[in-house]
Scaffold this motif. Structure first.
Motif, PDB file in Angstrom:
ATOM      1  N   ILE A  20       6.797  45.143  -0.716  1.00  0.00           N
ATOM      2  CA  ILE A  20       5.599  45.967  -0.527  1.00  0.00           C
ATOM      3  C   ILE A  20       5.169  45.747   0.912  1.00  0.00           C
ATOM      4  CG2 ILE A  20       3.265  46.455  -1.290  1.00  0.00           C
ATOM      5  CD1 ILE A  20       4.160  45.270  -4.030  1.00  0.00           C
ATOM      6  N   ASP A  21       5.488  46.718   1.732  1.00  0.00           N
ATOM      7  CA  ASP A  21       5.212  46.624   3.159  1.00  0.00           C
ATOM      8  C   ASP A  21       4.690  47.967   3.658  1.00  0.00           C
ATOM      9  OD1 ASP A  21       7.495  48.208   3.242  1.00  0.00           O
ATOM     10  OD2 ASP A  21       8.797  46.609   3.974  1.00  0.00           O
ATOM     11  N   GLU A  22       4.733  48.166   4.952  1.00  0.00           N
ATOM     12  CA  GLU A  22       4.166  49.375   5.541  1.00  0.00           C
ATOM     13  C   GLU A  22       4.794  50.647   4.966  1.00  0.00           C
ATOM     14  OE1 GLU A  22       4.866  46.523   7.150  1.00  0.00           O
ATOM     15  OE2 GLU A  22       2.763  46.060   7.500  1.00  0.00           O
ATOM     16  N   SER A  23       6.080  50.582   4.632  1.00  0.00           N
ATOM     17  CA  SER A  23       6.762  51.785   4.151  1.00  0.00           C
ATOM     18  C   SER A  23       6.536  52.066   2.664  1.00  0.00           C
ATOM     19  CB  SER A  23       8.266  51.697   4.436  1.00  0.00           C
ATOM     20  OG  SER A  23       8.845  50.642   3.703  1.00  0.00           O
ATOM     21  N   THR A  24       6.074  51.078   1.911  1.00  0.00           N
ATOM     22  CA  THR A  24       5.912  51.257   0.468  1.00  0.00           C
ATOM     23  C   THR A  24       4.484  51.043  -0.027  1.00  0.00           C
ATOM     24  OG1 THR A  24       6.503  48.935   0.057  1.00  0.00           O
ATOM     25  CG2 THR A  24       8.293  50.554  -0.008  1.00  0.00           C
ATOM     26  N   ALA A  25       3.610  50.554   0.833  1.00  0.00           N
ATOM     27  CA  ALA A  25       2.248  50.192   0.402  1.00  0.00           C
ATOM     28  C   ALA A  25       1.462  51.380  -0.131  1.00  0.00           C
ATOM     29  CB  ALA A  25       1.488  49.526   1.542  1.00  0.00           C
ATOM     30  N   GLN A  26       1.661  52.553   0.449  1.00  0.00           N
ATOM     31  CA  GLN A  26       0.913  53.725  -0.019  1.00  0.00           C
ATOM     32  C   GLN A  26       1.308  54.068  -1.456  1.00  0.00           C
ATOM     33  OE1 GLN A  26       1.052  57.084   2.599  1.00  0.00           O
ATOM     34  NE2 GLN A  26      -0.439  58.233   1.397  1.00  0.00           N
ATOM     35  N   ASP A  27       2.607  54.053  -1.751  1.00  0.00           N
ATOM     36  CA  ASP A  27       3.064  54.320  -3.117  1.00  0.00           C
ATOM     37  C   ASP A  27       2.592  53.220  -4.068  1.00  0.00           C
ATOM     38  OD1 ASP A  27       4.330  56.653  -2.373  1.00  0.00           O
ATOM     39  OD2 ASP A  27       6.303  55.710  -2.177  1.00  0.00           O
ATOM     40  N   PHE A  28       2.627  51.976  -3.604  1.00  0.00           N
ATOM     41  CA  PHE A  28       2.157  50.849  -4.409  1.00  0.00           C
ATOM     42  C   PHE A  28       0.683  51.043  -4.757  1.00  0.00           C
ATOM     43  CE2 PHE A  28       0.295  46.447  -4.335  1.00  0.00           C
ATOM     44  CZ  PHE A  28       0.835  46.000  -5.539  1.00  0.00           C
ATOM     45  N   GLY A  29      -0.128  51.387  -3.759  1.00  0.00           N
ATOM     46  CA  GLY A  29      -1.556  51.592  -3.980  1.00  0.00           C
ATOM     47  C   GLY A  29      -1.835  52.736  -4.939  1.00  0.00           C
ATOM     48  N   ALA A  30      -1.119  53.843  -4.771  1.00  0.00           N
ATOM     49  CA  ALA A  30      -1.313  54.991  -5.662  1.00  0.00           C
ATOM     50  C   ALA A  30      -0.909  54.630  -7.087  1.00  0.00           C
ATOM     51  CB  ALA A  30      -0.505  56.185  -5.165  1.00  0.00           C
ATOM     52  N   SER A  31       0.177  53.886  -7.233  1.00  0.00           N
ATOM     53  CA  SER A  31       0.615  53.462  -8.567  1.00  0.00           C
ATOM     54  C   SER A  31      -0.398  52.516  -9.193  1.00  0.00           C
ATOM     55  CB  SER A  31       1.991  52.784  -8.482  1.00  0.00           C
ATOM     56  OG  SER A  31       2.970  53.696  -8.041  1.00  0.00           O
ATOM     57  N   LEU A  32      -0.926  51.581  -8.396  1.00  0.00           N
ATOM     58  CA  LEU A  32      -1.947  50.657  -8.897  1.00  0.00           C
ATOM     59  C   LEU A  32      -3.188  51.404  -9.365  1.00  0.00           C
ATOM     60  CD1 LEU A  32      -2.142  47.623  -6.426  1.00  0.00           C
ATOM     61  CD2 LEU A  32      -1.808  47.514  -8.896  1.00  0.00           C
ATOM     62  N   GLU A  33      -3.654  52.326  -8.546  1.00  0.00           N
ATOM     63  CA  GLU A  33      -4.874  53.062  -8.903  1.00  0.00           C
ATOM     64  C   GLU A  33      -4.660  53.921 -10.143  1.00  0.00           C
ATOM     65  OE1 GLU A  33      -7.261  54.723  -5.822  1.00  0.00           O
ATOM     66  OE2 GLU A  33      -6.830  53.049  -4.477  1.00  0.00           O
ATOM     67  N   GLY A  34      -3.479  54.493 -10.287  1.00  0.00           N
ATOM     68  CA  GLY A  34      -3.168  55.237 -11.503  1.00  0.00           C
ATOM     69  C   GLY A  34      -3.158  54.339 -12.725  1.00  0.00           C
ATOM     70  N   ALA A  35      -2.609  53.139 -12.564  1.00  0.00           N
ATOM     71  CA  ALA A  35      -2.574  52.183 -13.675  1.00  0.00           C
ATOM     72  C   ALA A  35      -3.982  51.721 -14.038  1.00  0.00           C
ATOM     73  CB  ALA A  35      -1.682  50.990 -13.323  1.00  0.00           C
ATOM     74  N   VAL A  36      -4.839  51.549 -13.036  1.00  0.00           N
ATOM     75  CA  VAL A  36      -6.240  51.188 -13.309  1.00  0.00           C
ATOM     76  C   VAL A  36      -6.903  52.286 -14.134  1.00  0.00           C
ATOM     77  CG1 VAL A  36      -8.519  50.880 -12.246  1.00  0.00           C
ATOM     78  CG2 VAL A  36      -6.544  49.652 -11.326  1.00  0.00           C
TER      79      VAL A  36
END
Length: 112
Positions: A20-36
């Motif tokens: 989870i770095d600069e290239s994947t953080a946006q997808d990680f964040g969107a996935s986290l917020e969807g899971a929330v």
């Protein structure tokens, strides 16, 4: 980063894999917020299985912060489970281990 999740024992268990770095953080964040959002509708608890995370940059930590804000507003608890040594150190240095509940295993998070 690869994201998977399932409903289990009254919680949403998310299992990100990879860096989870600069290239994947946006997808990680969107996935986290969807899971929330899904946890708010169903379980009120989100367990993030960190065992598959190889590395997390400050961008990943920022995504966790934003997800926590959303979770707090929705009465959802986020628990971080089974971080490897590298991720555990990143959480400790950034003091995120004080901000989030951190457990040794996913099972411990499900019974917390």
């Amino acid at each position: 980063m690869i994201w998977s999740e399932e409903a289990r024992d009254g919680a949403i268990v998310a299992a990100p894999r990879g860096k989870i770095d600069e290239s994947t953080a946006q997808d990680f964040g969107a996935s986290l917020e969807g899971a929330v959002a899904r946890a708010a509708d169903a379980a009120a608890r989100l367990v993030v299985d960190c065992s598959g995370i190889d590395y997390m940059s400050s961008r990943g930590l920022r995504a966790l912060t934003l997800a926590k804000r959303k979770a707090d507003g929705s009465a959802v608890t986020i628990l971080l489970a089974a971080p490897n040594g590298v991720v555990r150190e990143i959480l400790a240095i950034s003091r995120y281990d004080k901000l989030f509940g951190v457990t040794e295993t996913v099972e411990a998070a499900l019974t917390a």
